[in-house]
Design a protein around this motif. Sequence first.
Motif, mmCIF file in Angstrom:
data_model
loop_
_atom_site.group_PDB
_atom_site.id
_atom_site.type_symbol
_atom_site.label_atom_id
_atom_site.label_comp_id
_atom_site.label_asym_id
_atom_site.label_seq_id
_atom_site.Cartn_x
_atom_site.Cartn_y
_atom_site.Cartn_z
ATOM 1 N N ILE A 68 -5.717 -3.328 -3.900
ATOM 2 C CA ILE A 68 -4.797 -2.202 -4.101
ATOM 3 C C ILE A 68 -5.456 -0.853 -3.839
ATOM 4 O O ILE A 68 -4.785 0.155 -3.715
ATOM 5 C CB ILE A 68 -4.155 -2.203 -5.513
ATOM 6 C CG1 ILE A 68 -5.162 -1.931 -6.618
ATOM 7 C CG2 ILE A 68 -3.420 -3.484 -5.786
ATOM 8 C CD1 ILE A 68 -4.469 -1.572 -7.930
ATOM 9 N N ALA B 103 0.840 -1.201 0.000
ATOM 10 C CA ALA B 103 0.000 0.000 0.000
ATOM 11 C C ALA B 103 0.876 1.252 0.000
ATOM 12 O O ALA B 103 0.606 2.223 -0.710
ATOM 13 C CB ALA B 103 -0.920 -0.005 1.204
ATOM 14 N N SER C 253 -7.393 1.253 -10.017
ATOM 15 C CA SER C 253 -7.327 -0.120 -10.512
ATOM 16 C C SER C 253 -6.889 -0.173 -11.972
ATOM 17 O O SER C 253 -6.799 -1.248 -12.549
ATOM 18 C CB SER C 253 -8.670 -0.810 -10.357
ATOM 19 O OG SER C 253 -8.855 -1.184 -9.012
ATOM 20 N N PHE D 21 2.501 1.535 -3.438
ATOM 21 C CA PHE D 21 1.541 1.915 -4.460
ATOM 22 C C PHE D 21 1.122 3.376 -4.306
ATOM 23 O O PHE D 21 0.932 4.085 -5.296
ATOM 24 C CB PHE D 21 0.325 0.991 -4.411
ATOM 25 C CG PHE D 21 -0.571 1.122 -5.607
ATOM 26 C CD1 PHE D 21 -0.100 0.800 -6.871
ATOM 27 C CD2 PHE D 21 -1.877 1.584 -5.486
ATOM 28 C CE1 PHE D 21 -0.912 0.940 -7.991
ATOM 29 C CE2 PHE D 21 -2.688 1.728 -6.592
ATOM 30 C CZ PHE D 21 -2.204 1.403 -7.849
ATOM 31 N N THR E 179 -4.384 -2.610 -12.263
ATOM 32 C CA THR E 179 -4.866 -3.979 -12.461
ATOM 33 C C THR E 179 -5.279 -4.195 -13.911
ATOM 34 O O THR E 179 -5.018 -5.258 -14.491
ATOM 35 C CB THR E 179 -6.068 -4.250 -11.545
ATOM 36 O OG1 THR E 179 -5.775 -3.732 -10.258
ATOM 37 C CG2 THR E 179 -6.363 -5.723 -11.443
#
Lengths: 239, 180
Positions: free
Chosen positions: A171, A73, A187, A76, A190
């Motif tokens: 995430i 986390a 995302s 990111f 992703t």
Amino acid sequence: MQQPHPRFSVLSGSSLSSAEHLSPTASSTRFSLPSATSINTALGTPKPGLRPNIYDRNLNKTRTSEVSASAFAFLFSEVVQYTQKRVSGINDLERRLNTLGYRAGTRVLELMVWRAESSSKAPKREIRFLPALMSIHTQVWRAVFGRPADAIEKSVENEDEYMIIDNDPPIERHISVPKDMNQLSCSSFTAGVVEAVLDGLGLPARVTAHHTPTQQFPSRTTILIKLDKSVLEREEILK
Amino acid sequence: MSHHLFLLSPSDTPIYSLTHYSTKLPQSTSSSLSSNLPTWSTSAFAGTLTALSGASSATQSHHVQGGSVRMGGGQDRHVIQMIANASLDVIEDVMRKESAMYLKSVDKFNEWTVSAFITPGNMKFILLHETKNDDGIRSFFHDVWELYVKTMLNPFHTAHSPIRSIVFDTRVRASAKKYL
């Protein structure tokens, strides 16, 4: 992870102190990570202090190689902040996150399939779209997030559109998007992973992420897959 | 007897190539194979290839055990590359229909047989060989695959950058020596 400083010269466009901050060798003294030494001893390095070569390591060691969610986390959040400083709008930001995800996705695909198939005598690839989509929903999600995604849907209006739905994307768990940026879905990273996997399997598609909250799941996210025309044509022939 | 390995990126850029001269022929382990195919590498086909390439392939700059003609390392290198490139058409046809990663003997050109291995990320390993050795080639491709995945995990490596790692090269050579 524990390369000595010279490797980090690539990143040292900024000051030296920040390069030191980036270096895991420096940070391991700062935060005293107990796992750092145990990894070295477990792998039996020939010389103490020297990192084992990647080619000497076993790719199947998954149990000890899980990353803590808070560390991710943190990483990111830095990725998003770093990217946000360098873009002109939300679309651009999503595109960059997608590109970063793509780079991760190419590796996820190769490594995941290697782990699944390398023990088999005749390893197989996915060549059809629907099995590939299923394996993204379960295997890729499990490899990346530790659990399968929540649903797959097919668009009613457009036959080239498919959706993977995650009710609570890990995430985004610690991200609250400001009101004036509510278009943004982090995302997109992703989505990039999914795009890379599909591309690698020879099923080119454009993949985007959309925030689709419900009462029950406020951070529900839809990964929208828009397939290239060539994929649909090929699926038609292979039928 | 020689083997030629090419690693091609998804956009068909060669990112690694290796020429391996097998020393297994005179050894007892593969004697049954070599007795079946006694003068394979010096057959009439080799002459055809030489004529095709317009160069003498018998340049003995490198001493090879067993007295086999040294192919593909010298002036006829471009012929080898052409055969590998030409096989891509066949490989791309087959890989759309078959889900196996290891495509054995997908193409033939004169005495060369082409075997390929497609990774899930659409990386192509192409091997030119002269004799049938399915299990050996399977194991060799398997090793190269593992090494490639490890190379791939390097964040500074992209799918299109040439592999220059010395360790990678050494490992591939060791595996070639073991299986081919």
